[in-house]
Design an enzyme around this catalytic site. Structure first.
Site, short mmCIF file in Angstrom:
data_model
loop_
_atom_site.label_atom_id
_atom_site.label_comp_id
_atom_site.label_asym_id
_atom_site.label_seq_id
_atom_site.Cartn_x
_atom_site.Cartn_y
_atom_site.Cartn_z
CE1 TYR A 181 -3.49 2.64 0.16
CE2 TYR A 181 -2.99 2.96 2.48
CZ TYR A 181 -3.68 3.34 1.34
OH TYR A 181 -4.55 4.40 1.39
CE1 TYR A 243 -4.95 9.75 8.70
CE2 TYR A 243 -4.36 7.96 7.22
CZ TYR A 243 -5.29 8.61 7.99
OH TYR A 243 -6.57 8.12 8.06
NE ARG A 266 -10.13 11.40 6.46
CZ ARG A 266 -9.44 10.30 6.72
NH1 ARG A 266 -9.76 9.17 6.10
NH2 ARG A 266 -8.43 10.31 7.56
CD GLU A 374 -11.83 1.64 2.95
OE1 GLU A 374 -10.86 1.22 3.60
OE2 GLU A 374 -11.73 2.19 1.85
#
Length: 381
Positions: A181, A243, A266, A374
């Site tokens: 990822y 992050y 988001r 998710e």
């Protein structure tokens, strides 16, 4: 422009081909109701790369041969439906008379153009190499090059991207210290930094896929003064692109000062005087930048839904767009569940919170090993 979503499931268990053909009959029936199919996501169960590639080509050619100039953008990924099914599908439709729709091809890949040139939308899917490379970097580069090719063909750019789906093979796997990822995030950052000059990022989902490889889907909208595109933030979450290094896994790639975080908003709201659509990115049980409810799938599902609710407040969205909005209608939820054993729990909770929304549930690894579910969503206002 408003889209309608429909979910297609087999009615009788059978071979993958038999179950797919049952789904396709339902797709045809829906197009007979006055709808034009724009994009079809087909989720299949496969543990063998050769079998997957064979079935992917079979379904893709099946659609192109039978639908011709009406062919949608096609995404086929390894995401098992709930047992015992081998196939499920999610279709995005528009009323046939609502707008001009054209199917075009980039090489052998069909994609769809919606609307007039000045306001057009491009929907493309299944962008990836069917040789399922174990190298996430090389697979991701090939997928982004396909995005570049379609955007160039349409005289558009990465600035026009508003929604992206990123399916990453063995997303959590770490090889020689590098997580798949995180490697994908590095490649995405490289393409965005070279090709994107507007502030902010698309709405996006980054989800695991069984076996190797990378496949990308996207929507791009022609930049126009008549269309407002606004990022939507959750006050309870750190923006993913902010992050800290601590939550990003694996080693730093050689020659880079730090690991690049996931670059997506988001949610993103797209609005003009006639329609408003909210794309809610893949959302999980994260507060701040920390996973909440480790080991508790019901708790994680509840927190995930609470996070989505922070993004759909009509008052907040009205301030962003400068338009008074009524309560939105959820037109789709897609739910990724890590463990087949948790499907019933997650479906019960989602059914309570999204009672009227078309919903599809598929098995997938989430982008953190302690995340169990998710959810992504789309709303119409």
């Amino acid at each position: 422009m408003r889209k309608d979503y429909f979910i297609f499931m087999p009615s009788v268990p059978g071979s993958l081909e038999e179950e797919w053909e049952q789904c396709f009959v339902q797709v045809l029936n829906r197009t007979g109701d006055g709808y034009r199919l724009l994009k079809l996501n087909v989720f299949i169960d496969s543990a063998d790369p050769d079998f997957f590639v064979k079935q992917k080509k079979y379904i893709g050619n099946f659609l192109i041969d039978r639908m011709g100039s009406q062919c949608p953008a096609i995404s086929i990924t390894i995401h098992p439906p709930e047992n015992p099914w081998k196939v499920s599908a999610e279709g995005m439709f528009i009323k046939a008379e609502a707008a001009e729709v054209i199917t075009k091809f980039w090489k052998s890949i069909p994609y769809v153009i919606l609307g007039p040139e000045s306001k057009k939308e491009v929907w493309a899917a299944g962008l990836g190499d069917d040789i399922l490379s174990d190298s996430t970097r090389s697979a991701a580069v090939k997928s982004f090059e396909m995005i570049s090719g379609i955007l160039d063909q349409e005289e558009m750019s990465y600035n026009d991207l508003i929604r992206q789906w990123n399916y990453i093979g063995n997303i959590l796997e770490i090889n020689k210290g590098y997580q798949n990822y995180q490697i994908f995030n590095e490649v995405r950052s490289e393409y965005y930094s070279r090709n994107r000059t507007v502030q902010g990022f698309p709405s996006a989902t980054g989800i695991g896929m069984k076996l190797g490889g990378v496949y990308l889907d996207f929507c791009a909208v022609r930049n126009s003064p008549a269309v407002k595109i606004r990022a939507v933030n959750n006050p309870n979450q750190v923006n993913a692109y902010q992050y800290g290094q601590r939550v990003l896994k694996g080693l730093i790639e050689k020659g880079k000062p730090a690991k690049n975080p996931p670059q997506f908003e988001r949610a993103l709201i797209i609005a003009n005087n006639h329609w408003k659509t909210l794309f809610v990115s893949g959302t999980a049980s994260i507060i701040g930048q920390e996973t909440i409810g480790k080991g508790d799938v019901a708790g994680q599902t509840q927190v995930t839904i609470e996070n989505i609710n922070k993004l759909i407040d009509a008052g907040y969205l009205g301030k962003l767009t400068g338009q008074e909005l009524s309560r939105g209608r959820c037109t789709l939820i897609r739910v990724y569940v890590k463990d087949q054993a948790d499907f019933c729990v997650v479906k019960d909770i989602c059914g309570e919170h999204f009672p009227e929304a078309p919903a599809i549930y598929i098995e997938a690894d989430i982008c953190r090993d302690d995340l169990l579910v998710e959810i992504e969503a789309e709303y119409s206002f």
